[in-house]
Write a protein that holds these residues in place. Sequence first.
Motif, PDB file in Angstrom:
ATOM      1  N   TRP A 106      -7.600   9.914  11.121  1.00 47.45           N
ATOM      2  CA  TRP A 106      -7.590   9.845   9.661  1.00 47.45           C
ATOM      3  C   TRP A 106      -7.125  11.169   9.095  1.00 47.45           C
ATOM      4  O   TRP A 106      -7.140  12.187   9.768  1.00 47.45           O
ATOM      5  CB  TRP A 106      -8.978   9.488   9.128  1.00 47.45           C
ATOM      6  CG  TRP A 106      -9.985  10.585   9.271  1.00 47.45           C
ATOM      7  CD1 TRP A 106     -10.542  11.034  10.427  1.00 47.45           C
ATOM      8  CD2 TRP A 106     -10.526  11.397   8.232  1.00 47.45           C
ATOM      9  NE1 TRP A 106     -11.406  12.063  10.191  1.00 47.45           N
ATOM     10  CE2 TRP A 106     -11.423  12.301   8.850  1.00 47.45           C
ATOM     11  CE3 TRP A 106     -10.364  11.437   6.852  1.00 47.45           C
ATOM     12  CZ2 TRP A 106     -12.147  13.249   8.117  1.00 47.45           C
ATOM     13  CZ3 TRP A 106     -11.086  12.368   6.124  1.00 47.45           C
ATOM     14  CH2 TRP A 106     -11.966  13.255   6.756  1.00 47.45           C
ATOM     15  N   ASP A 107      -6.697  11.145   7.850  1.00 50.04           N
ATOM     16  CA  ASP A 107      -6.138  12.324   7.193  1.00 50.04           C
ATOM     17  C   ASP A 107      -6.936  12.596   5.917  1.00 50.04           C
ATOM     18  O   ASP A 107      -6.969  11.755   5.011  1.00 50.04           O
ATOM     19  CB  ASP A 107      -4.668  12.092   6.853  1.00 50.04           C
ATOM     20  CG  ASP A 107      -4.012  13.333   6.254  1.00 50.04           C
ATOM     21  OD1 ASP A 107      -4.699  14.353   6.101  1.00 50.04           O
ATOM     22  OD2 ASP A 107      -2.800  13.273   5.955  1.00 50.04           O
ATOM     23  N   PRO A 108      -7.620  13.750   5.834  1.00 46.47           N
ATOM     24  CA  PRO A 108      -8.370  14.054   4.612  1.00 46.47           C
ATOM     25  C   PRO A 108      -7.517  14.022   3.356  1.00 46.47           C
ATOM     26  O   PRO A 108      -8.004  13.632   2.279  1.00 46.47           O
ATOM     27  CB  PRO A 108      -8.916  15.466   4.888  1.00 46.47           C
ATOM     28  CG  PRO A 108      -9.001  15.549   6.369  1.00 46.47           C
ATOM     29  CD  PRO A 108      -7.828  14.762   6.872  1.00 46.47           C
ATOM     30  N   ALA A 109      -6.253  14.425   3.457  1.00 50.84           N
ATOM     31  CA  ALA A 109      -5.390  14.396   2.276  1.00 50.84           C
ATOM     32  C   ALA A 109      -5.184  12.973   1.772  1.00 50.84           C
ATOM     33  O   ALA A 109      -5.133  12.727   0.559  1.00 50.84           O
ATOM     34  CB  ALA A 109      -4.046  15.048   2.605  1.00 50.84           C
ATOM     35  N   GLN A 110      -5.080  12.004   2.694  1.00 54.72           N
ATOM     36  CA  GLN A 110      -4.944  10.610   2.286  1.00 54.72           C
ATOM     37  C   GLN A 110      -6.223  10.099   1.638  1.00 54.72           C
ATOM     38  O   GLN A 110      -6.185   9.292   0.698  1.00 54.72           O
ATOM     39  CB  GLN A 110      -4.564   9.753   3.488  1.00 54.72           C
ATOM     40  CG  GLN A 110      -3.183  10.037   4.037  1.00 54.72           C
ATOM     41  CD  GLN A 110      -2.831   9.151   5.221  1.00 54.72           C
ATOM     42  OE1 GLN A 110      -3.650   8.372   5.696  1.00 54.72           O
ATOM     43  NE2 GLN A 110      -1.605   9.279   5.707  1.00 54.72           N
ATOM     44  N   VAL A 111      -7.378  10.570   2.138  1.00 53.11           N
ATOM     45  CA  VAL A 111      -8.646  10.188   1.512  1.00 53.11           C
ATOM     46  C   VAL A 111      -8.735  10.761   0.104  1.00 53.11           C
ATOM     47  O   VAL A 111      -9.191  10.091  -0.827  1.00 53.11           O
ATOM     48  CB  VAL A 111      -9.834  10.665   2.373  1.00 53.11           C
ATOM     49  CG1 VAL A 111     -11.159  10.375   1.673  1.00 53.11           C
ATOM     50  CG2 VAL A 111      -9.792   9.991   3.737  1.00 53.11           C
TER      51      VAL A 111
END
Length: 228
Positions: A26-31
């Motif tokens: 997962w990507d924190p920026a996408q979250v």
Amino acid sequence: MLRSPWLRLALLFVVLAAAAASLLLWDPAQVLAAATGPWRMPIALAAYGFGTVAFLPRPALNAAAGLLFGAVWGVPLAVAGSVLAAAVSFWLGRGLGRDALRRFLRGRVLTAIDRGLTDQGFRSVLLIRLFPGAPFQAGNFVCAFSGVRFLPYVAATALGVIPTTTAHVVAGASAGHPGSPAFLISSSVIVAMFLFSGYSFWRARRRSRTAATAATTTAPAAPASTTA
């Protein structure tokens, strides 16, 4: 409960490695970008804090916060996320790694660093946070392994991250207008901070070499042996 300090240290490495490895999924920026509704800010705060603990570069997270939330909301989000990550890292390092690593704080430099953080916690942590070239997570664990108290550590972190965080968030928020004063000023501040870090590092190395040379040249000569 793990009584062995070495087992706790191993658990610390496992936790940090698992956090870093999870970023492959997962990507924190996408979250940050997908967070909506009333839970948008708490979700973004948790994603920012976790990403920082997992060793994602804070400048990238700061720029993403500015791009997605603007400077008005991005700056407090990034500062709060930094403080959250610093607190989590502190308790992980203090609870799992300190007992095993404290015994290695015997060298002159390490002892001086530990004494400074213990005796002048707020001031020492503030200087670490204000220095733009200091890796954030490394600073967290250095403080956790030292004798600095938690409240001065958190307070100095909250105050010390504001300048660099603001510069990166404003740069991200104004990235769509590279000719705007906000982008030009924030970019200039970032460049100036990096130049200052490089100069400070060069000056520190020069001082250490000078001190080492002076210590070598002023060391007393060994007494000549005499024979009856």
